[in-house]
Motif scaffolding. Structure first.
Motif, PDB file in Angstrom:
ATOM      1  N   ASN A   1     -17.656 -10.942 -24.799  1.00 43.05           N
ATOM      2  CA  ASN A   1     -18.266 -10.774 -23.681  1.00 43.05           C
ATOM      3  C   ASN A   1     -17.557 -10.186 -23.107  1.00 43.05           C
ATOM      4  N   LEU A   2     -16.912  -9.913 -22.568  1.00 41.61           N
ATOM      5  CA  LEU A   2     -16.162  -8.957 -22.168  1.00 41.61           C
ATOM      6  C   LEU A   2     -15.991  -7.932 -22.979  1.00 41.61           C
ATOM      7  N   PHE A   3     -14.946  -7.879 -24.082  1.00 45.38           N
ATOM      8  CA  PHE A   3     -14.866  -6.630 -24.971  1.00 45.38           C
ATOM      9  C   PHE A   3     -16.046  -6.117 -26.069  1.00 45.38           C
ATOM     10  N   GLU A   4     -16.969  -7.262 -25.870  1.00 45.09           N
ATOM     11  CA  GLU A   4     -18.344  -6.158 -26.485  1.00 45.09           C
ATOM     12  C   GLU A   4     -18.849  -5.348 -25.591  1.00 45.09           C
ATOM     13  N   SER A   5     -19.198  -5.563 -24.184  1.00 49.38           N
ATOM     14  CA  SER A   5     -19.192  -4.850 -22.806  1.00 49.38           C
ATOM     15  C   SER A   5     -18.462  -3.834 -22.398  1.00 49.38           C
ATOM     16  N   GLU A   6     -17.300  -3.666 -23.102  1.00 49.73           N
ATOM     17  CA  GLU A   6     -16.419  -2.742 -22.836  1.00 49.73           C
ATOM     18  C   GLU A   6     -16.536  -1.526 -24.168  1.00 49.73           C
ATOM     19  N   TYR A   7     -16.588  -1.635 -24.789  1.00 50.93           N
ATOM     20  CA  TYR A   7     -16.498  -1.146 -25.943  1.00 50.93           C
ATOM     21  C   TYR A   7     -17.809  -0.963 -27.243  1.00 50.93           C
ATOM     22  N   PRO A   8     -18.461   0.472 -27.424  1.00 45.58           N
ATOM     23  CA  PRO A   8     -20.197   0.085 -28.254  1.00 45.58           C
ATOM     24  C   PRO A   8     -19.258  -0.517 -29.518  1.00 45.58           C
ATOM     25  N   PRO A   9     -20.129  -1.108 -29.905  1.00 43.89           N
ATOM     26  CA  PRO A   9     -20.071  -1.724 -31.204  1.00 43.89           C
ATOM     27  C   PRO A   9     -20.299  -1.295 -32.874  1.00 43.89           C
ATOM     28  N   ASP A  10     -18.577  -1.124 -32.372  1.00 43.54           N
ATOM     29  CA  ASP A  10     -17.973  -0.042 -33.524  1.00 43.54           C
ATOM     30  C   ASP A  10     -17.259  -0.539 -34.589  1.00 43.54           C
ATOM     31  N   LEU A  11     -18.041  -0.807 -35.727  1.00 43.85           N
ATOM     32  CA  LEU A  11     -17.130  -2.089 -36.790  1.00 43.85           C
ATOM     33  C   LEU A  11     -15.323  -1.410 -36.799  1.00 43.85           C
ATOM     34  N   ALA A  12     -15.306  -0.212 -37.791  1.00 50.25           N
ATOM     35  CA  ALA A  12     -13.554   0.268 -37.292  1.00 50.25           C
ATOM     36  C   ALA A  12     -12.788  -0.458 -36.149  1.00 50.25           C
ATOM     37  N   LEU A  13     -13.760   0.325 -34.794  1.00 52.41           N
ATOM     38  CA  LEU A  13     -13.135  -0.124 -33.321  1.00 52.41           C
ATOM     39  C   LEU A  13     -12.477  -1.431 -33.579  1.00 52.41           C
ATOM     40  N   TYR A  14     -14.082  -2.443 -34.030  1.00 52.71           N
ATOM     41  CA  TYR A  14     -13.503  -3.854 -33.389  1.00 52.71           C
ATOM     42  C   TYR A  14     -12.460  -3.991 -34.476  1.00 52.71           C
ATOM     43  N   GLN A  15     -12.344  -3.935 -35.626  1.00 56.17           N
ATOM     44  CA  GLN A  15     -12.350  -4.252 -36.920  1.00 56.17           C
ATOM     45  C   GLN A  15     -10.237  -3.969 -36.529  1.00 56.17           C
ATOM     46  N   GLU A  16      -9.637  -2.749 -36.138  1.00 54.07           N
ATOM     47  CA  GLU A  16      -8.494  -2.124 -35.820  1.00 54.07           C
ATOM     48  C   GLU A  16      -8.313  -3.161 -34.152  1.00 54.07           C
ATOM     49  N   LEU A  17      -9.115  -3.083 -33.228  1.00 56.93           N
ATOM     50  CA  LEU A  17      -9.173  -3.746 -31.830  1.00 56.93           C
ATOM     51  C   LEU A  17      -8.027  -5.393 -32.003  1.00 56.93           C
ATOM     52  N   HIS A  18      -9.238  -6.037 -32.824  1.00 58.40           N
ATOM     53  CA  HIS A  18      -7.969  -7.282 -32.927  1.00 58.40           C
ATOM     54  C   HIS A  18      -6.876  -6.585 -33.853  1.00 58.40           C
ATOM     55  N   GLY A  19      -6.488  -6.085 -34.979  1.00 54.74           N
ATOM     56  CA  GLY A  19      -5.712  -5.892 -35.671  1.00 54.74           C
ATOM     57  C   GLY A  19      -4.256  -5.768 -34.634  1.00 54.74           C
ATOM     58  N   LEU A  20      -4.632  -4.699 -33.842  1.00 51.28           N
ATOM     59  CA  LEU A  20      -3.990  -4.006 -32.834  1.00 51.28           C
ATOM     60  C   LEU A  20      -3.244  -5.271 -31.385  1.00 51.28           C
ATOM     61  N   ILE A  21      -3.973  -5.931 -31.894  1.00 54.16           N
ATOM     62  CA  ILE A  21      -3.788  -7.027 -30.309  1.00 54.16           C
ATOM     63  C   ILE A  21      -2.677  -8.458 -30.760  1.00 54.16           C
ATOM     64  N   VAL A  22      -3.242  -8.468 -31.965  1.00 52.49           N
ATOM     65  CA  VAL A  22      -2.132  -9.619 -32.617  1.00 52.49           C
ATOM     66  C   VAL A  22      -1.347  -9.289 -33.196  1.00 52.49           C
ATOM     67  N   GLU A  23      -0.791  -7.409 -33.694  1.00 51.59           N
ATOM     68  CA  GLU A  23       0.312  -7.242 -34.070  1.00 51.59           C
ATOM     69  C   GLU A  23       0.976  -7.281 -33.217  1.00 51.59           C
ATOM     70  N   HIS A  24       1.025  -6.452 -31.708  1.00 51.77           N
ATOM     71  CA  HIS A  24       1.764  -6.593 -30.350  1.00 51.77           C
ATOM     72  C   HIS A  24       1.820  -7.909 -29.682  1.00 51.77           C
ATOM     73  N   ALA A  25       0.935  -8.476 -29.578  1.00 45.77           N
ATOM     74  CA  ALA A  25       1.581  -9.662 -29.062  1.00 45.77           C
ATOM     75  C   ALA A  25       2.186 -10.534 -30.672  1.00 45.77           C
ATOM     76  N   LYS A  26       2.063 -10.575 -31.672  1.00 45.31           N
ATOM     77  CA  LYS A  26       3.274 -10.757 -32.730  1.00 45.31           C
ATOM     78  C   LYS A  26       4.412 -10.264 -31.963  1.00 45.31           C
ATOM     79  N   ARG A  27       4.837  -9.278 -32.031  1.00 41.73           N
ATOM     80  CA  ARG A  27       6.368  -8.174 -32.008  1.00 41.73           C
ATOM     81  C   ARG A  27       6.297  -8.610 -30.549  1.00 41.73           C
ATOM     82  N   TYR A  28       5.500  -8.444 -29.760  1.00 42.63           N
ATOM     83  CA  TYR A  28       6.319  -7.888 -28.341  1.00 42.63           C
ATOM     84  C   TYR A  28       5.838  -9.382 -27.124  1.00 42.63           C
ATOM     85  N   CYS A  29       4.407  -9.733 -27.002  1.00 43.47           N
ATOM     86  CA  CYS A  29       3.497 -10.553 -25.770  1.00 43.47           C
ATOM     87  C   CYS A  29       4.085 -12.000 -26.176  1.00 43.47           C
ATOM     88  N   VAL A  30       4.821 -12.245 -26.921  1.00 43.79           N
ATOM     89  CA  VAL A  30       5.076 -14.085 -27.742  1.00 43.79           C
ATOM     90  C   VAL A  30       5.137 -14.905 -26.901  1.00 43.79           C
TER      91      VAL A  30
END
Length: 217
Positions: free
Chosen positions: A167-196
């Motif tokens: 709910n936090l993310f869905e209230s901070e960002y408009p319901p845009d398909l490409a944005l949601y797909q991209e943002l989750h991917g970015l979070i995962v990639e960043h967490a895997k590389r640095y925020c382990v």
DNA sequence: TTGTGTATGTTGGGCCATGG
DNA sequence: CCATGGCCCAACATACACAA
């Protein structure tokens, strides 16, 4: 930095990911179950086994027709194969009610669809939302352990509940398909590389914007 | 030094039982 | 109602011992 700046910030560092979750929608549905507690490399081996055994089209229908034992054998590389074979069977049985027609599934309102996916044994919130977002093109935010960890480290936001974070993310960002797909991917990639688990703050491109990293100094 | 063997750690959702 | 911990499994990474 605010939560609403995260997308722009990550995009500046990593650029566009393109199609982050690979494969046809049918494969994404299968992959959503198989990827529970295992890395993607092993999941893709399992999917390759399925495709080799069943062919590329009508894979859901053909997989549903397999015995749980045969299914387990094919998905073995993904780990937890006995458990996942059962879960996959349950999900495929659910899809059978729609004659494996994903367009029919897509026509169900998102809230109702999410509820019925969650009733399937073995489909939890993350799995349901991954299916909705990446296979069925519904703009729902997917939360995982990486998202929780990033929220805590970057913003010192310590939320446990799945839906709270969603709910936090869905209230901070408009319901845009490409944005949601991209943002989750970015979070995962960043967490895997640095925020382990043991963070690599000294190499992290976001250290200047990070609560946790700035606290170290 | 390089190879091989063994052990140990880490990763990760969902279900279920249990205890606040 | 909510959090916690055991359980399901395999791959890979890392570390170390020892041999050739």
């Amino acid at each position: 930095m605010k939560v609403s700046d995260l997308y722009t910030c990550l995009k500046k560092v990593y650029g566009f990911l393109g199609k982050w979750w690979p494969g046809l929608p049918e494969e994404i549905i299968i992959g959503a179950v198989l990827t529970q507690n295992t890395n993607w490399k092993n999941v893709s081996r399992a999917i390759e086994n399925l495709k080799k055994a069943l062919g590329e089209n009508d894979i859901l229908r053909k997989a549903e027709a397999l015995s749980t034992e045969k299914l387990a054998e094919l998905i073995r590389p993904a780990g937890f194969f006995n458990l996942k074979a059962k879960r996959l069977k349950a999900l495929l049985a659910f899809l059978k009610a729609y004659d494996f027609d994903l367009n029919r599934l897509k026509s169900v309102p998102t809230d109702a669809l999410r509820k019925s996916l969650l009733e399937v044994k073995g489909v939890g919130k993350e799995t349901a939302d991954s299916i909705l977002l990446y296979a069925l093109d519904k703009p729902v935010f997917v939360v995982d352990s990486y998202t929780k960890r990033l929220l805590k480290r970057l913003f010192n936001i310590d939320l446990q509940g799945y839906d709270e974070i969603k709910n936090l993310f869905e209230s901070e960002y408009p319901p845009d398909l490409a944005l949601y797909q991209e943002l989750h991917g970015l979070i995962v990639e960043h967490a895997k590389r640095y925020c382990v688990k043991r963070p690599k703050c000294d190499e992290c491109p976001l250290q200047e914007n990070c609560y946790y990293a700035s606290q170290l100094k």
